[in-house]
Design an enzyme around this catalytic site. Structure first.
Site, PDB file in Angstrom:
ATOM      1  N   SER A 237       0.845  -1.183   0.000  1.00 13.75           N
ATOM      2  CA  SER A 237       0.000   0.000   0.000  1.00 13.75           C
ATOM      3  C   SER A 237       0.892   1.248   0.000  1.00 13.75           C
ATOM      4  CB  SER A 237      -0.952  -0.045   1.194  1.00 13.75           C
ATOM      5  OG  SER A 237      -1.962   0.926   1.089  1.00 13.75           O
ATOM      6  N   ASP A 502      -8.462  -5.917  -5.229  1.00 16.89           N
ATOM      7  CA  ASP A 502      -7.995  -4.744  -4.487  1.00 16.89           C
ATOM      8  C   ASP A 502      -8.282  -3.458  -5.252  1.00 16.89           C
ATOM      9  OD1 ASP A 502      -6.704  -2.960  -2.837  1.00 16.89           O
ATOM     10  OD2 ASP A 502      -4.684  -3.502  -3.509  1.00 16.89           O
ATOM     11  N   HIS A 527      -5.788  -6.646  -0.893  1.00 22.78           N
ATOM     12  CA  HIS A 527      -4.753  -5.652  -0.635  1.00 22.78           C
ATOM     13  C   HIS A 527      -3.453  -6.294  -0.139  1.00 22.78           C
ATOM     14  CE1 HIS A 527      -3.663  -1.523  -0.586  1.00 22.78           C
ATOM     15  NE2 HIS A 527      -3.597  -1.383   0.726  1.00 22.78           N
TER      16      HIS A 527
END
Length: 559
Positions: A237, A502, A527
């Protein structure tokens, strides 16, 4: 959706074209293919979907084929045997290692690496203590350092969940290091603080955090007598963005990067241009049969918003909604109604990011578990077609409660106040200054997604940021510093990855740019699932993705 993974680690070059034959199916890939993979989907994945060839040149869709299951099984056995001779082996632990296995160190960092802090300013400390965990039991002299670039959370969450580092370190004789991002967790300018004061906010930037990591590595290598060790930086991320940017900006310090679910293209001025609504399109796809959810789910969610806004236009309606939804505070005006809508939307958003194949508490920050494939579970509340009115609202609330009441113990639902519209704490400051991606500001259409029409509004963003922090975003900052997708061709040794479930994949690099700047797309990935520990319920493409990362690291270190 079940997926077969066919992996072929030896491709044959014929006149500059790689040809692989599986059964009667011939596949062509680029001439400098190193690994070729075939994902053959079946069961819920209809025959209309393409077979995917994932090679060193990216993911290409080809015409589907009625490949016999027996042929697939035989081919899998053959190529698995071939792959096992070349694959970097992972260690799967009976008991997952965690912070309890690590050594904790506090490293003295400079508050302002760029000398922006006036020396006479006594309200902001000039140094602070950064929390770092490391584990040296796998390390052997000459081995690399696997470094996790902490992102917007408590570093213990990343220590306890980044299984790719733990499971790969023994094979590479690697030292493991996990560093905490400034102003998150316990790494504060003042011990015991829970975040920056208003005077300290200017030192919450991604560039200061990157300088923290570069400075730490420099001193850590000297203290540990590891000057010759190469550093592979990992992140997911925002951490994945940091990992990629660290490789670009500090190439002498960070030798390679694993950048999972890193939306480095989710900024204005990029080429290709980033459409923020594509984020919500992925969230919507997760609520459709294509991602394993009930057919009526997305259509039902799309219908609830007019009912919410119409009912919320009167005080009587607002009172009725607050009672029906068991809200902790009354809905006093239309702003409160919009806050309620965002509260429900963000539940579906978080479940999409956390659409993992097994129960996980990663998206609750180490709190209660969400169920396996939480979007599918939520959509079971909405499987009845053509719900309307209060029945529809109750069903949507029950679906959102899969996240909003993950503990199962909430007696009322606490809708965030208007001042917390971003629903992500001090991350909002990073959006308000650098536009580091925050989806609550992204555009909604109500057509391409399952929400309501709400265009991206920079005027609203500027007003909000000015009122809350006294700043406005620099819309060109990231584009100027790092360039667009083409700029990544000028760097090397970065393995990007994205998951089909995601929503942040919408802003990620999804094609191979050079021989060493590669990108993989895992259709069943949520994710940065590929960074997690091995699990018995992992889809095959996730297992393949982790192996791909390891193979890249192996190639990089062999130089």
């Amino acid at each position: 959706v079940q997926t077969f993974l066919l992996s072929c680690t030896k491709c044959f070059e014929l006149g500059g074209v790689v040809v692989g034959v599986v059964g009667m199916l011939m596949l062509h890939a680029s001439h400098h293919c190193v690994l070729c993979f075939l994902l053959v989907s079946h069961s819920a994945y209809s025959q209309a979907h393409p077979i995917l060839l994932v090679s060193s040149q990216g993911t290409m869709a080809i015409k589907n084929s009625p490949l016999k299951l027996a042929s697939v099984t035989l081919a899998m056995a053959i190529v698995t045997l071939m792959a096992s001779q070349h694959m970097v082996q992972a260690v799967v632990f009976d008991v997952k290692p965690s912070v309890t296995n690590c050594t904790l160190e506090w490293f003295t960092q400079v508050t302002d690496h760029f000398r922006r802090l006036p020396e006479a300013n006594s309200t902001v400390p000039t140094t602070f203590q950064q929390r770092v965990f490391f584990y040296d039991k796998f390390y052997k002299p000459g081995g690399p350092i696997f470094f996790y670039a902490g992102n917007e959370g408590d570093v213990e969450l990343y220590v306890n969940n980044t299984g790719l580092m733990w499971e790969s370190a023994p094979e590479f004789n690697a030292m493991l290091v996990f560093a905490e991002h400034r102003f998150f967790g316990l790494t504060q300018l003042e011990r015991g603080a829970s975040g920056p004061t208003r005077d300290q906010y200017p030192y919450l930037t991604h560039e200061q955090a990157m300088a923290d990591y570069a400075a730490f590595i420099y001193h850590f290598k000297k203290l540990q007598n590891m000057e010759s060790s190469k550093v592979i930086v990992f992140g997911g991320s925002y951490g994945g963005m940091l990992a990629a940017w660290l490789r670009m900006k500090y190439p002498g310090t960070f030798y390679g990067a694993i950048a999972a679910s890193a939306p480095v293209l989710a900024f204005p001025g990029m080429d290709p241009d980033y459409d923020t609504n594509t984020y919500w399109q992925v969230v919507t796809r997760d609520a459709t049969p294509e991602a394993g959810s009930a057919k009526a789910c997305a259509p039902n969610i799309r219908r609830v918003w007019p009912f919410i806004f119409q009912t919320g236009s009167t005080q009587t309606g607002r009172n009725s909604m607050a009672e029906a939804l068991k809200l902790c505070r009354p809905l006093q005006n239309t702003q409160d109604v919009w806050d309620l809508a965002m509260y429900l939307l963000m539940a579906f958003d978080t479940m999409a990011m956390g659409n993992f194949p097994y129960p996980s508490n990663y998206l609750t920050g180490g709190g209660p578990n969400l169920p396996a494939y939480p979007v599918r579970v939520a959509c079971e509340e909405l499987k009845k077609e053509n719900l309307t009115g209060w029945d529809l609202l109750g069903a949507v609330n029950a679906a959102a409660a899969v996240y909003n009441n993950a503990t199962g113990t909430e007696t009322c639902f606490d809708v965030p106040a208007p001042t917390d519209i971003e629903q992500d704490g001090i991350w909002d400051y990073l959006y308000c200054t650098e536009l580091l991606p925050q989806e609550t500001y992204f555009a909604l259409t109500g057509v391409k997604d399952m929400f309501w029409p709400q265009p991206y509004n920079i005027s609203f963003v500027n007003e909000h940021c000015t009122a809350k922090y006294g700043v406005t975003p620099d819309q060109d900052r990231i584009r100027i510093r790092y360039g667009d997708q083409n700029a990544w061709k000028e760097t090397s040794r970065i393995s990007f990855s994205n998951g089909g479930y995601d929503p942040w994949s919408s802003g990620g690099i999804k094609e191979n740019l050079t021989d060493t700047v590669t990108s993989i797309l895992m259709p069943h990935g949520a994710h940065h699932l590929d960074l997690f520990f091995t699990h018995q319920d992992d889809p095959e493409d996730i297992t393949w993705g982790r192996n791909f990362h390891r193979e890249q690291i192996s190639k990089w270190l062999k130089g």
